[in-house]
Design an enzyme around this catalytic site. Structure first.
Site, PDB file in Angstrom:
ATOM      1  N   LYS A  40      -1.154  -7.339 -14.582  1.00 47.08           N
ATOM      2  CA  LYS A  40       0.184  -7.929 -14.628  1.00 47.08           C
ATOM      3  C   LYS A  40       0.577  -8.140 -16.071  1.00 47.08           C
ATOM      4  O   LYS A  40      -0.287  -8.303 -16.943  1.00 47.08           O
ATOM      5  CB  LYS A  40       0.193  -9.283 -13.912  1.00 47.08           C
ATOM      6  CG  LYS A  40       1.570  -9.740 -13.513  1.00 47.08           C
ATOM      7  CD  LYS A  40       1.982  -9.053 -12.226  1.00 47.08           C
ATOM      8  CE  LYS A  40       3.220  -9.623 -11.624  1.00 47.08           C
ATOM      9  NZ  LYS A  40       3.291  -9.281 -10.197  1.00 47.08           N
TER      10      LYS A  40
HETATM   11  N1  GLU Z   1       5.668  -6.741  -9.058  1.00 46.23           N
HETATM   12  C1  GLU Z   1       5.382  -6.308  -7.731  1.00 46.23           C
HETATM   13  C2  GLU Z   1       4.244  -7.133  -7.139  1.00 46.23           C
HETATM   14  O1  GLU Z   1       4.018  -8.260  -7.507  1.00 46.23           O
HETATM   15  C3  GLU Z   1       5.147  -4.806  -7.652  1.00 46.23           C
HETATM   16  C4  GLU Z   1       4.075  -4.267  -8.540  1.00 46.23           C
HETATM   17  C5  GLU Z   1       4.019  -2.750  -8.616  1.00 46.23           C
HETATM   18  O2  GLU Z   1       4.823  -2.087  -7.978  1.00 46.23           O
HETATM   19  O3  GLU Z   1       3.143  -2.258  -9.330  1.00 46.23           O
HETATM   20  O4  GLU Z   1       3.581  -6.713  -6.228  1.00 46.23           O
END
Ligand code: GLU
Length: 417
Positions: A109
């Site tokens: 993240k």
């Molecule tokens: N931000 C989204 C999540 O928390 C999607 C992450 C992604 O598509 O890599 O799952």
């Protein structure tokens, strides 16, 4: 095992759930240590040149939690409260999420501590490009793939792809959630909300009920909340309340989500939309509805309001909306929670489809995307439910147990631990 406390940080909270599942599965100490820590963390300083010529220094983070099952994968959020602990927590949730839906990724993240309300489009673009170039040596289409999250979107991904491509050559698979003309996948925008509704439908069916007439309250009307509300209404649920940062609206007969979307587009908020009553934003969580969907920030259901939550079903469209203490309180009261690592995994699932389409240089139609998403989400739900029933645990613990088992297996096969 982490002791259950009121004041746990976000990362401690996720690891509390992890340890509980790991302990029940009798995971060995060494593997526990590896899986409860992060692989790599960076903080970058971003001197941001403002339109008026001054420079504002902001900080960005990228945390790679675990890559045993594949390249690191996860979004990037722009938020004043983004900090290293929160990004670690969200990165670890991605590891468990990708494992539950069984897509070949690890977890990561990113976050930039910034208030986007204070930035112009060109400041936002400069910020995004600089962040990408600063993390470019730890990302890559087979290393770490970023995506949208809170306050980031397809345009953000387009700038990131372009910034990366300037030094490395055209590489669409470097980010997912791109605009469709740049290699984004059809259906990606709706995917997280659609996934929430798919698993909710499965749960409702298991309870011997039908969506028709079940009342729903959605906290948050960004990408996830607005799609979840729209698709839930299409399925026959009665979405009676919706909120965003500026206000909350209610209609006992069911809100017209298309009207809300149009109003929010023009006015910047759902507040005062036609045919709605205004209600207190915090009270939306405590409404007497059948289904509550927190779809905004983390840690909105805590020790201080858990005993006032009346919905018997909670769908965690947001990441980490329920703290561990609140989770216990709700479980004691018989509330069923579809946990974040299952409920909101639809977004990263379609990110996986986007990535494969980019690598194969071939695109799928929307029907195929939605059908594959449906298959993955339903399978994941059924596996989690079966585990929960077989081991007499709740859906969160079952989800963590399945995910931990898959990640530990990959780590052992690689010879990490
Ligand atoms: N931000 C989204 C999540 O928390 C999607 C992450 C992604 O598509 O890599 O799952």
């Amino acid at each position: 095992m982490i002791e259950l406390r009121d004041d746990m940080t976000a990362f401690e909270s996720v690891n509390y759930f992890f340890h509980k599942a790991a302990q029940a599965a009798e995971l060995d100490q060494q593997t526990c240590e590896v899986l409860s820590g992060t692989y790599r963390e960076i903080r970058v300083q971003i001197p941001l040149r403002m339109d008026d010529g001054t420079v504002n220094t902001v900080y960005g983070y990228r945390v790679q939690h675990n890559g045993a099952r594949g390249p690191y994968k996860g979004g990037v959020r722009y938020h004043p409260a983004a900090n290293l602990d929160e990004v670690r927590a969200l990165a670890s949730l991605m590891t468990w999420k990708t494992a539950i839906v069984d897509i070949p990724f690890g977890g990561a993240k990113g976050g930039i501590q910034v208030d986007i309300g204070e930035l112009s489009q060109s400041e936002l673009e400069r910020l995004t490009r600089r962040f990408m170039s600063q993390v470019s040596y730890i990302v890559g289409p087979h290393r770490d793939i970023m995506a949208p999250d809170m306050n980031t979107n397809a345009q953000t991904m387009a700038w990131m792809m372009d910034a990366y491509g300037q030094s490395k050559g055209h590489t669409p698979a470097i980010v997912t959630g791109k605009p469709v003309p740049l290699g984004g996948s059809l259906g990606r925008d709706a995917a997280t909300g659609r996934g929430c509704v798919i698993v909710l439908n499965e749960l409702v069916r298991d309870l011997g009920k039908r969506p028709d007439g079940l009342t729903v309250a959605v906290q948050g009307f960004g990408n996830v909340g607005s799609w979840a509300a729209r698709l839930a209404a299409e399925e026959g649920y009665r979405v009676v309340a919706v909120s965003d940062v500026r206000g909350a609206v209610y209609n006992e007969k069911g809100l017209d989500i298309e009207v809300l979307l149009g109003h929010a587009r023009e006015a910047g908020s759902v507040a005062d939309a036609p045919d709605t009553e205004t209600m207190d934003g915090d009270a939306i969580l405590e409404l007497d509805v059948d289904v509550l969907m927190p779809a905004a920030l983390g840690e909105v259901i805590t020790k201080s309001n858990a005993d006032r939550i009346r919905a018997p079903l909670i769908v965690e469209a947001a990441n980490h909306p329920v703290t561990p203490v609140a989770d216990e309180m709700l479980r004691d009261r018989g509330t069923t929670i579809l946990p974040d690592i299952l409920a909101n995994a639809g977004g990263v699932t379609v990110s996986y489809f986007e990535w494969t389409q980019n690598i194969q240089q071939f695109s799928w139609d929307e029907e195929q995307v939605n059908a594959e998403l449906h298959k993955r989400m339903s399978n994941a739900y059924q596996q989690v439910r079966d585990y929960a029933q077989a081991h007499d645990v709740d859906l969160r613990q079952a989800g963590f147990a399945l995910a931990v088992d898959r990640v530990a297996d990959a780590a052992h096969l690689r010879g990490y631990v």
